[in-house]
Every structure is written in structure tokens, then in C-alpha cells.
Design a protein around this motif. Structure first.
Motif, PDB file in Angstrom:
ATOM      1  N   LEU A   1       0.849  -1.190   0.000  1.00  0.00           N
ATOM      2  CA  LEU A   1       0.000   0.000   0.000  1.00  0.00           C
ATOM      3  C   LEU A   1       0.887   1.243   0.000  1.00  0.00           C
ATOM      4  O   LEU A   1       1.855   1.315   0.744  1.00  0.00           O
ATOM      5  CB  LEU A   1      -0.881   0.007   1.260  1.00  0.00           C
ATOM      6  CG  LEU A   1      -1.660  -1.288   1.521  1.00  0.00           C
ATOM      7  CD1 LEU A   1      -2.418  -1.203   2.843  1.00  0.00           C
ATOM      8  CD2 LEU A   1      -2.639  -1.557   0.387  1.00  0.00           C
ATOM      9  N   VAL A   2       0.565   2.209  -0.849  1.00  0.00           N
ATOM     10  CA  VAL A   2       1.370   3.433  -0.897  1.00  0.00           C
ATOM     11  C   VAL A   2       0.472   4.661  -0.986  1.00  0.00           C
ATOM     12  O   VAL A   2      -0.700   4.578  -1.357  1.00  0.00           O
ATOM     13  CB  VAL A   2       2.327   3.463  -2.120  1.00  0.00           C
ATOM     14  CG1 VAL A   2       3.261   2.271  -2.129  1.00  0.00           C
ATOM     15  CG2 VAL A   2       1.559   3.553  -3.430  1.00  0.00           C
ATOM     16  N   GLU A   3       1.071   5.798  -0.639  1.00  0.00           N
ATOM     17  CA  GLU A   3       0.429   7.088  -0.880  1.00  0.00           C
ATOM     18  C   GLU A   3       1.220   7.739  -2.007  1.00  0.00           C
ATOM     19  O   GLU A   3       2.424   7.930  -1.890  1.00  0.00           O
ATOM     20  CB  GLU A   3       0.505   7.956   0.383  1.00  0.00           C
ATOM     21  CG  GLU A   3      -0.047   9.342   0.181  1.00  0.00           C
ATOM     22  CD  GLU A   3      -0.124  10.144   1.499  1.00  0.00           C
ATOM     23  OE1 GLU A   3      -0.123  11.374   1.405  1.00  0.00           O
ATOM     24  OE2 GLU A   3      -0.173   9.542   2.589  1.00  0.00           O
TER      25      GLU A   3
ATOM     26  N   LEU B   1       9.128   5.688  -8.521  1.00  0.00           N
ATOM     27  CA  LEU B   1       7.780   6.212  -8.328  1.00  0.00           C
ATOM     28  C   LEU B   1       7.787   7.118  -7.096  1.00  0.00           C
ATOM     29  O   LEU B   1       8.279   6.731  -6.038  1.00  0.00           O
ATOM     30  CB  LEU B   1       6.797   5.052  -8.103  1.00  0.00           C
ATOM     31  CG  LEU B   1       5.361   5.476  -7.781  1.00  0.00           C
ATOM     32  CD1 LEU B   1       4.711   6.144  -8.988  1.00  0.00           C
ATOM     33  CD2 LEU B   1       4.526   4.280  -7.346  1.00  0.00           C
ATOM     34  N   LEU B   2       7.255   8.336  -7.270  1.00  0.00           N
ATOM     35  CA  LEU B   2       7.195   9.248  -6.129  1.00  0.00           C
ATOM     36  C   LEU B   2       6.076   8.756  -5.213  1.00  0.00           C
ATOM     37  O   LEU B   2       4.901   8.953  -5.510  1.00  0.00           O
ATOM     38  CB  LEU B   2       6.892  10.673  -6.603  1.00  0.00           C
ATOM     39  CG  LEU B   2       7.905  11.248  -7.605  1.00  0.00           C
ATOM     40  CD1 LEU B   2       7.400  12.548  -8.204  1.00  0.00           C
ATOM     41  CD2 LEU B   2       9.254  11.445  -6.939  1.00  0.00           C
ATOM     42  N   CYS B   3       6.447   8.069  -4.118  1.00  0.00           N
ATOM     43  CA  CYS B   3       5.407   7.536  -3.251  1.00  0.00           C
ATOM     44  C   CYS B   3       5.946   7.296  -1.854  1.00  0.00           C
ATOM     45  O   CYS B   3       7.157   7.233  -1.628  1.00  0.00           O
ATOM     46  CB  CYS B   3       4.830   6.237  -3.818  1.00  0.00           C
ATOM     47  SG  CYS B   3       5.936   4.835  -3.654  1.00  0.00           S
TER      48      CYS B   3
ATOM     49  N   LYS C   1       2.801   2.888   8.506  1.00  0.00           N
ATOM     50  CA  LYS C   1       3.005   4.342   8.502  1.00  0.00           C
ATOM     51  C   LYS C   1       1.656   5.000   8.250  1.00  0.00           C
ATOM     52  O   LYS C   1       0.899   4.544   7.395  1.00  0.00           O
ATOM     53  CB  LYS C   1       3.998   4.710   7.389  1.00  0.00           C
ATOM     54  CG  LYS C   1       4.579   6.107   7.511  1.00  0.00           C
ATOM     55  CD  LYS C   1       5.655   6.318   6.446  1.00  0.00           C
ATOM     56  CE  LYS C   1       6.213   7.710   6.488  1.00  0.00           C
ATOM     57  NZ  LYS C   1       7.113   7.990   7.584  1.00  0.00           N
ATOM     58  N   SER C   2       1.344   6.057   9.001  1.00  0.00           N
ATOM     59  CA  SER C   2       0.044   6.724   8.814  1.00  0.00           C
ATOM     60  C   SER C   2       0.044   7.529   7.516  1.00  0.00           C
ATOM     61  O   SER C   2       1.082   8.051   7.110  1.00  0.00           O
ATOM     62  CB  SER C   2      -0.251   7.669   9.974  1.00  0.00           C
ATOM     63  OG  SER C   2      -0.234   6.940  11.181  1.00  0.00           O
ATOM     64  N   GLY C   3      -1.130   7.649   6.898  1.00  0.00           N
ATOM     65  CA  GLY C   3      -1.226   8.432   5.661  1.00  0.00           C
ATOM     66  C   GLY C   3      -2.493   8.085   4.914  1.00  0.00           C
ATOM     67  O   GLY C   3      -3.452   7.579   5.499  1.00  0.00           O
ATOM     68  N   GLN C   4      -2.503   8.374   3.599  1.00  0.00           N
ATOM     69  CA  GLN C   4      -3.662   8.046   2.752  1.00  0.00           C
ATOM     70  C   GLN C   4      -3.250   6.993   1.742  1.00  0.00           C
ATOM     71  O   GLN C   4      -2.332   7.213   0.970  1.00  0.00           O
ATOM     72  CB  GLN C   4      -4.060   9.262   1.935  1.00  0.00           C
ATOM     73  CG  GLN C   4      -4.733  10.362   2.704  1.00  0.00           C
ATOM     74  CD  GLN C   4      -5.437  11.290   1.699  1.00  0.00           C
ATOM     75  OE1 GLN C   4      -6.277  10.842   0.919  1.00  0.00           O
ATOM     76  NE2 GLN C   4      -5.075  12.542   1.710  1.00  0.00           N
ATOM     77  N   VAL C   5      -3.942   5.869   1.735  1.00  0.00           N
ATOM     78  CA  VAL C   5      -3.640   4.858   0.717  1.00  0.00           C
ATOM     79  C   VAL C   5      -4.288   5.322  -0.588  1.00  0.00           C
ATOM     80  O   VAL C   5      -5.505   5.477  -0.664  1.00  0.00           O
ATOM     81  CB  VAL C   5      -4.211   3.476   1.096  1.00  0.00           C
ATOM     82  CG1 VAL C   5      -3.901   2.452   0.000  1.00  0.00           C
ATOM     83  CG2 VAL C   5      -3.649   3.019   2.427  1.00  0.00           C
ATOM     84  N   THR C   6      -3.461   5.571  -1.605  1.00  0.00           N
ATOM     85  CA  THR C   6      -4.037   5.967  -2.903  1.00  0.00           C
ATOM     86  C   THR C   6      -3.837   4.876  -3.949  1.00  0.00           C
ATOM     87  O   THR C   6      -4.509   4.865  -4.969  1.00  0.00           O
ATOM     88  CB  THR C   6      -3.388   7.262  -3.448  1.00  0.00           C
ATOM     89  OG1 THR C   6      -1.978   7.062  -3.523  1.00  0.00           O
ATOM     90  CG2 THR C   6      -3.665   8.445  -2.539  1.00  0.00           C
ATOM     91  N   ALA C   7      -2.873   3.963  -3.717  1.00  0.00           N
ATOM     92  CA  ALA C   7      -2.602   2.965  -4.759  1.00  0.00           C
ATOM     93  C   ALA C   7      -1.971   1.709  -4.178  1.00  0.00           C
ATOM     94  O   ALA C   7      -1.427   1.728  -3.064  1.00  0.00           O
ATOM     95  CB  ALA C   7      -1.672   3.556  -5.820  1.00  0.00           C
ATOM     96  N   ILE C   8      -2.056   0.623  -4.937  1.00  0.00           N
ATOM     97  CA  ILE C   8      -1.435  -0.644  -4.542  1.00  0.00           C
ATOM     98  C   ILE C   8      -0.555  -1.125  -5.696  1.00  0.00           C
ATOM     99  O   ILE C   8      -1.037  -1.788  -6.619  1.00  0.00           O
ATOM    100  CB  ILE C   8      -2.523  -1.705  -4.231  1.00  0.00           C
ATOM    101  CG1 ILE C   8      -3.542  -1.144  -3.225  1.00  0.00           C
ATOM    102  CG2 ILE C   8      -1.879  -2.990  -3.704  1.00  0.00           C
ATOM    103  CD1 ILE C   8      -4.819  -1.959  -3.112  1.00  0.00           C
ATOM    104  N   PRO C   9       0.737  -0.766  -5.695  1.00  0.00           N
ATOM    105  CA  PRO C   9       1.634  -1.298  -6.723  1.00  0.00           C
ATOM    106  C   PRO C   9       1.791  -2.809  -6.530  1.00  0.00           C
ATOM    107  O   PRO C   9       1.770  -3.293  -5.391  1.00  0.00           O
ATOM    108  CB  PRO C   9       2.972  -0.599  -6.441  1.00  0.00           C
ATOM    109  CG  PRO C   9       2.633   0.558  -5.567  1.00  0.00           C
ATOM    110  CD  PRO C   9       1.424   0.165  -4.793  1.00  0.00           C
ATOM    111  N   PHE C  10       1.941  -3.548  -7.650  1.00  0.00           N
ATOM    112  CA  PHE C  10       2.167  -4.998  -7.507  1.00  0.00           C
ATOM    113  C   PHE C  10       3.209  -5.472  -8.528  1.00  0.00           C
ATOM    114  O   PHE C  10       3.432  -4.845  -9.561  1.00  0.00           O
ATOM    115  CB  PHE C  10       0.853  -5.787  -7.624  1.00  0.00           C
ATOM    116  CG  PHE C  10       0.082  -5.567  -8.899  1.00  0.00           C
ATOM    117  CD1 PHE C  10       0.245  -6.411  -9.992  1.00  0.00           C
ATOM    118  CD2 PHE C  10      -0.820  -4.509  -9.011  1.00  0.00           C
ATOM    119  CE1 PHE C  10      -0.472  -6.220 -11.162  1.00  0.00           C
ATOM    120  CE2 PHE C  10      -1.541  -4.310 -10.192  1.00  0.00           C
ATOM    121  CZ  PHE C  10      -1.367  -5.171 -11.267  1.00  0.00           C
TER     122      PHE C  10
END
Length: 773
Positions: free
Chosen positions: A630-632, A673-675, A707-716
């Protein structure tokens, strides 16, 4: 052969007619629409196919097959850069201001060429233009622009034409000549979308006369173009990532000698000599290229072009190639010349696509190929030839001159004037570039991903070890004992070992089938492992010839390597055994596309393959594990959908273009990737090709938030297991694969210690990952 081709063409036409009749009877049947799309796609009509898939999804948003098909082709309907561009507030604002200036100074009638979503036309209307016309060639974009213009209450004020600008006629389509043309039909190499051709036509047929120089008259009765002009810049760079995609650097891969008699080039190089129009450059966002880049020269002006000068535009195509030389300021390896431009919209507004600017633009990259020596040092000069041809800016014959080249003549009593000296240097440079391609060299053009694959040592070593293991288990006779299985043992010549054991009969060869995509040297690696018959699925003649040359250079007996597609008389016997009594010992399948998605129909191929295996034989890979995290990532959002109305300066565009957003972003580079990672990588799914009973079509995976934050995407990405001991990771830096990511519709706020449950579904070759709420 000809008759067979004609028969199959007739069959295609019949099938086509059946679909057409079915659609007339049932125009709103999503299954027929989807089948029609699949049929068109197979025939290569991607745009048309995409239209049918889009219609099928509109008719039934839950129709999984159509959704998967639509996601795969949405990129052809609406290219992803539309999203990035519409989210680029600075670009939009600069265009708006330039258009406002022009309209205020008297341009009352405007033609927007290649309108896309219609945004520039709406800028012109908002600025107060009396008449606005817009043309768009793509059917999908034309319909999209119609919806956008209507949603912004301008449908009666902007006349949209579904035409190429070259086909617009006065008074048939527009009543009279206009005073302003606005356009942004420029690509990373400036001219690649045909701006020169369309502006020559516009000046001759659609625009008022340009304002005479040094006359102070109101602008209204004269024609002008936004952008007014452009300046193109270039510099030479060292960049490992570009190098590994355009130059085969290996003399030997996994014990196979690649032979000097084959020279590999990427398509950009091939375009220099060929008749076909191949884009002579690739594009990269240099600020985000894995491993970065080093400038070897200062940026230098390549050329300027004045879009308001008809004579200059016309002379561009006729202009003879000219030479450009850049002094080297940093020692390094000459990998590419990189090009960008500054677009001067009017006297006070400009946009730059330079790698140092944060913009929606990529840069044009001209890889350097075919030199004997790529190293340069301070004092050397990089020389190249520049021309504008077939709509493209071409930079070719790039090479380097060493500083010594000039030194040699310095004390010759000035017998050589500077001009001759330069000519001599050029002649030497010419020698250097051509000396390598003598008559016997086989030239082989590969896609850049195929070149990156050849450069991937780990991949080939891994296959070699895994294949050796299977062959040893299936044929534990004395001959194979002497095989170089672990990569260290000494190889014994097969002929010798077979002579020694000629008292025992020579062992039957083991059959190996390589069905991986593109150019693959795995059959040659297999052939070095013992008495093997290797079958390759390479189709292109040029590639088959290159593989034969490599096989010869590695002293293969002629019958070791076969191209199995030439054995297929009938298309129904795909994957069939080579001899009726023989089964395959190893079948190599391609499971992952270079884009980062799973290959279509791979599970079906695996099922057929399992029936054709020798007892003890194996499919490679035996299983694949899918990993994700999970990434922001703000940039993934900007590249996937238009974010609200702010970036588009208050115009309502987002809901319309976002119908074409795709939840899966492909061709990603995770390393740059900027994440912000919000969880550790987790195993999401197992695809087993040897043992289908281990596969499940859906599973739930719990993921810890670290880590706290907003999940915007799931790279795989994938771990491709050839067997228990040998696996490849598609996110490695040497990997020729890119990665993909699921972009969430709505970001999810998370705290450290939370646990999210992912619902992972596997349908055919499509994986969907959603967060369970």
C-alpha cells in the motif's frame, strides 16, 4: 500458401458480417459488442475495438470480460498524457493568458486544431472570441469534446468538426478565414504530431494573412498562431537505463557466445536508413529515470522555428541535414542525445519541457548506437546530423571526435585550414561508425525490452540452472553428468561423449519448447546442456536468422535448433508435439507482459502444456507469486484521473475524461515512483502452472499499516519461480519488466497499526485488487 491466406481472409470477412448482423438485431447486447471488439483487436483495429469494449462496459458495468478488455485498450482511445496535461495547472494557465491576450488585441475568430477535450476552445470563448471552431480527428476525443462543451454550456458557441484540419474547407466547414489558430499538437520531439504540415495548410487556406513586419495596425485583420515559435535544445548524456534498453552489452550470456556476426539495434536506429516512418526517438521523463543521468555537454540550441512564418515552415522539410557539434564538458559514456523545447506562446508567455522543469512533458531521447567506442572525455566533441523529415525531428549519425583528432594537425605549418580539418575529423568519425557493419554482419532489430532482456544476466543464468536440473533428472546418463549444470563444471563436447558411449546407444534427445514472447536465446542455452532438441517460437525471419548465427557460433549441430511455427500446417495444432511419439521435457511460457500485467490466456496455455509433458517434465515457470504493497502517491493520482475542476481553471472536464480512467496503471518504475510506502510488501496471490488445484480465484489478504497516511494505490509485481530454488523478481533493477499499480477511486485514511483487508480476485488473466471496507 496464397490460397490459404485468401481463404482465411474470406473467413474473417464472413465472421465480421455475422457480428454486424447480430449487432443490427441486438444493438444493446454487451456480449456481442465485446466479441466484436475482441475480433477487431485480433485484426489490429485497436481504436475500433476499444470503442466496442467501451460500449459493452457502458451497457453492463459489471461485465468482467469487457471491463478487462476495455482497460487493456483504453490507452489507445484516450492516451494517458491527457490526464497529466489537464492536471498541469501551470500549462493550462499559460495557454489561457496567451489566448486572452490575442483575443483582447483583436483576434475575434479562432480555430483550435486537435482540440482534444476542447479546453483551448473554451478558453477562447471565455476570453470573448466571437467565433470559435475546433477540429478533432479521433472519434472518441471528438465525442468527448462534444460532451464537455455541452456540460460547460457552450455547445451553441463552439462549432466542433470531426475532421483533420487538412480536410477543412471554406465555406463548406467554416464560413471564412480566421484570425487566430491555437494548437498544442506537439509531442516530446515537437514535430511528431504533424504541426508543421497542419500550419502550412492553415496559413495557405484557413488563416488571414500575417501582419506585415514593422507596421502598427490593429491585429484583428491579420492572422496569427499560438504557439508563436519554439526553440529546440539538446544535450548528450550518460544514462545506464537508456543504454541497457538500446545496446546489447554482453559478449556472452549464460555460457552462450552472442557472436560478433550479429549486431543488435533498437528500432530508433533502424529508422535512420529505412523507408518506413519509424519514430526516430523514444521518450523518457529524465527527472524520474531509474539510476538518473549525467549531462556530458552543456545544453545547446538545436534549432528555432517561427510558426507565424509560412516560408520558414515550408523550407523546414526541404532543408538539407545540418551538422551540430557539442563540446564535451564531463567525461563519461555517450548513451544518448536528449532533446526538449521552449514553446513561446506569445511575446510574454512560454512553456518549457526541459528535464529540470516539473511539467507534464517527457523529453525526446535519441539513443546512440553502432559506435566502436562510446567513451568521451573533456575536450572531445559530440557530432551529429540534424534534419526535419516525415514530420519528425531526426538526429542521426551521432558520434564523438577525440581532442587528439584536432591535435595531430596543429604543427603542420597550417597546411590544413580549419575547414579541411573538420572534414577530415568527420571522415574519421564516419569510419568509426561504419567500420563495424561489414558485409557479413547480420543486423537484427529488437524492441528495447528485448534488448534489456538480453542484457539481463540473472534471468538467463536462472533459466540455465533450472533447465539443467530437469534435464539431469530426466536423463541421468553419463553424458549429462558432464554437463555444465551449475554454471561451474567444465563442458565436455557432446560429440565426444556420445562417441565414448556409442556402445550404449546415443540417448534420445530431450525436447524443449520455448513459447516466450519476442526474441529469446533460451533454446540456445538449452542446447548447450546436453543432447537436446530445442524448438523456438520466434516468428520474424530476421530474428530466426540471428538465432541461427548464434547457434552456429556456439558449434551447434544443425538439427539442435528448430523453429516450431514452421511445423504448423494447421493452426489447430498449437503447442503440439514435434514427433507423434515424443513429449516435451520443458515448455517455457511467458507469464508476465513487460507492461506489468499477466499475459492473456496464460492459464489456458498452461493447461494445454500440462497434457504435452513427458513424465517428469516441467513447465517454466512452475508458479508465480504476486506481491503488492500500500502506498500514498500523488503522482499516480495525477496520471490516472483529472482531479476536480481547479487544474482545469474551473471548467467541467473531469467527469467526462475520467470515464476513460483505468484502475490499473501499467509500465511503472517502482524504483523511481514518487510515493510513500504505508505497508510492507505482502504476498497477494499464487498462480500455479504445474498444479492448478493450488489456485484459487479469490482470496482475502490482511495487510498491516506501518506508517500513517492516505492509501491511494497498490503497486504490484511478481516473483517468477522456475522451481523451488530458482526465482526471478520482476521489480529487480536488471529486470526488463515494468511494474503495475491499482489506483483507488477514493483514498483511504490509515493510522499505524491499522489492518486493511484486500480482496484479491483472479479472473482469466486479470487480477483485481480492492480494499474491503
Amino acid at each position: 500458401q496464397k490460397k490459404k491466406e485468401l481463404d482465411s481472409l474470406a473467413r474473417i470477412q464472413d465472421l465480421f458480417n455475422c457480428y454486424e448482423q447480430a449487432l443490427e438485431l441486438y444493438p444493446n447486447d454487451e456480449v456481442i459488442c465485446n466479441s466484436m471488439g475482441e475480433h477487431l483487436f485480433r485484426m489490429g483495429f485497436r481504436d475500433e475495438a476499444a470503442g466496442y469494449f467501451h460500449k459493452a462496459v457502458k451497457l453492463n458495468p459489471d461485465f468482467a470480460d469487457a471491463k478487462e478488455n476495455f482497460y487493456r485498450v483504453a490507452n489507445w482511445l484516450v492516451e494517458r498524457w491527457h490526464f497529466i496535461m489537464l492536471n498541469d495547472t501551470k500549462r493550462n494557465l499559460t495557454y489561457l493568458k496567451a489566448i486572452e491576450n490575442a483575443v483582447r488585441s483583436g483576434c475575434k475568430s479562432v480555430l483550435d486544431i486537435g482540440t482534444g477535450t476542447g479546453i483551448l476552445s473554451m478558453f477562447a470563448k471565455k476570453a470573448g472570441a466571437s467565433f470559435v471552431y475546433a477540429c478533432e480527428l479521433s472519434k472518441t476525443m471528438y465525442e468527448l469534446a462534444r460532451d464537455v462543451v455541452a456540460a460547460n454550456n457552450m455547445e451553441s458557441e463552439i462549432k466542433l468538426l470531426h475532421l483533420k484540419s487538412l480536410d477543412i474547407e471554406i465555406p463548406k466547414h467554416i464560413p471564412e478565414r480566421v484570425s487566430l489558430v491555437v494548437t498544442e499538437t506537439v509531442d516530446a520531439g515537437l514535430f511528431g504530431e504533424g504541426i508543421v504540415e497542419s500550419l502550412i495548410h492553415a496559413w495557405e487556406h484557413l488563416l488571414l494573412q500575417p501582419k506585415p513586419k514593422n507596421q502598427d495596425v490593429s491585429t484583428g485583420d491579420y492572422g496569427r498562431v499560438i504557439p508563436a515559435s519554439a526553440t529546440i535544445f539538446g544535450m548528450a548524456v550518460e544514462c545506464k537505463e537508456i543504454r541497457r534498453h538500446h545496446r546489447v552489452e554482453m559478449q556472452e550470456v549464460a555460457g552462450v557466445c552472442l557472436s560478433n556476426s550479429v549486431q543488435f539495434f533498437s528500432p530508433t536506429y533502424a529508422s535512420a536508413g529505412s523507408e518506413e516512418t519509424v519514430e526516430p526517438y523514444t521518450t523518457e521523463k529524465l527527472s524520474r529515470i531509474p539510476g538518473g543521468y549525467v549531462p556530458l555537454t552543456e545544453p545547446c540550441q538545436v534549432m528555432t522555428v517561427d510558426f507565424n512564418n509560412l516560408q520558414e515552415l515550408k523550407s523546414l522539410a526541404a532543408r538539407k541535414p545540418w551538422k551540430l557539434s557539442l563540446p564535451v564538458t564531463e567525461r563519461g559514456i555517450l548513451d544518448a542525445v536528449v532533446v526538449w523545447f521552449v514553446l513561446q506562446l506569445d511575446d510574454e508567455h512560454a512553456l518549457s519541457t526541459s528535464p529540470s522543469e516539473e511539467t507534464c512533458w517527457e523529453q525526446a531521447v535519441y539513443p546512440v548506437q553502432g559506435l566502436l567506442d562510446y567513451s568521451v572525455k573533456t575536450g572531445d566533441t559530440v557530432v551529429m546530423e540534424v534534419c526535419c523529415q516525415d514530420c519528425y525531428l531526426k538526429i542521426q549519425k551521432i558520434s564523438s571526435l577525440t581532442s587528439e583528432c584536432g591535435m595531430d594537425f596543429s604543427d603542420r605549418d597550417d597546411m590544413l585550414s580549419l575547414g579541411n580539418e573538420a572534414e577530415l575529423c568527420n571522415a574519421l568519425a564516419g569510419l568509426q561508425t561504419t567500420s563495424k557493419q561489414d558485409g557479413n554482419t547480420q543486423v537484427c532489430v529488437l524492441e528495447s525490452t528485448e534488448i534489456a532482456l538480453l542484457n539481463n544476466i540473472l534471468y538467463h543464468e536462472c533459466f540455465k540452472a533450472a533447465m539443467g536440473k530437469v534435464l539431469l533428472a530426466l536423463n541421468p546418463s553419463k553424458d549429462l553428468q558432464s554437463m555444465d549444470v551449475d554454471g561451474h563444471g567444465s563442458r565436455v563436447n557432446l560429440q565426444e561423449s556420445q562417441n565414448k558411449s556409442s556402445l550404449d546407444a546415443a540417448p534420445d534427445p530431450l525436447y524443449i519448447l520455448d513459447v516466450s514472447e519476442g526474441f529469446s536465446i533460451l533454446p540456445v542455452i538449452a542446447g548447450k546442456l546436453g543432447p537436446v532438441r530445442a524448438y523456438s517460437s520466434i516468428e520474424k525471419e530476421q530474428h530466426q536468422a540471428a538465432l541461427n548465427v548464434i547457434a552456429e557460433a556456439n558449434h551447434f549441430p544443425k538439427e539442435t535448433l528448430e523453429f516450431w511455427l514452421s511445423h504448423l500446417e494447421d493452426e489447430n495444432v498449437v503447442l503440439q508435439r514435434p514427433k507423434s511419439d515424443k513429449l516435451w521435457s520443458i515448455i517455457i511460457l511467458d507469464v508476465i507482459e513487460t507492461s506489468g500485467l499477466i499475459q492473456q490466456e496464460v492459464m489456458e496455455k498452461a493447461a494445454i502444456s500440462r497434457c504435452l509433458l513427458h513424465s517428469g517434465g516441467k513447465i517454466f515457470p512452475q508458479y508465480v507469486l504476486v506481491y503488492g504493497m500500500l502506498v500514498e502517491s500523488e503522482s499516480l493520482l495525477l496520471e490516472s484521473a483529472v482531479q476536480g475542476t481547479e487544474p482545469t481553471l474551473g471548467f467541467n472536464i473531469a467527469p467526462f475524461i475520467n470515464q476513460f480512467k483505468v484502475p490499473v496503471r501499467v509500465y511503472l518504475d517502482l524504483s523511481t515512483l514518487l510515493c510513500l510506502p504505508l505497508s510492507k510488501p505482502a504476498e497477494l496471490l499464487r498462480l500455479d502452472l504445474m498444479n492448478p488445484l493450488l489456485n484459487s480465484s479469490s482470496r482475502e489478504v490482511k495487510v498491516q499499516i506501518c506508517k500513517s497516511g492516505q492509501v491511494t494505490a497498490i503497486p504490484f509485481w511478481y516473483h517468477i519461480h522456475l522451481d523451488e530454488d530458482h526465482s526471478l523478481n520482476t521489480s529487480d533493477e536488471s529486470s526488463h519488466w515494468k511494474q503495475a499499480a491499482v489506483v483507488l477511486d477514493e483514498p483511504i485514511q490509515v493510522q499505524v497499526g491499522d489492518e486493511l483487508v484486500l480482496d484479491v480476485q483472479h479472473h482469466k488473466s486479470n487480477i483485481s485488487i480492492t480494499v474491503k471496507r
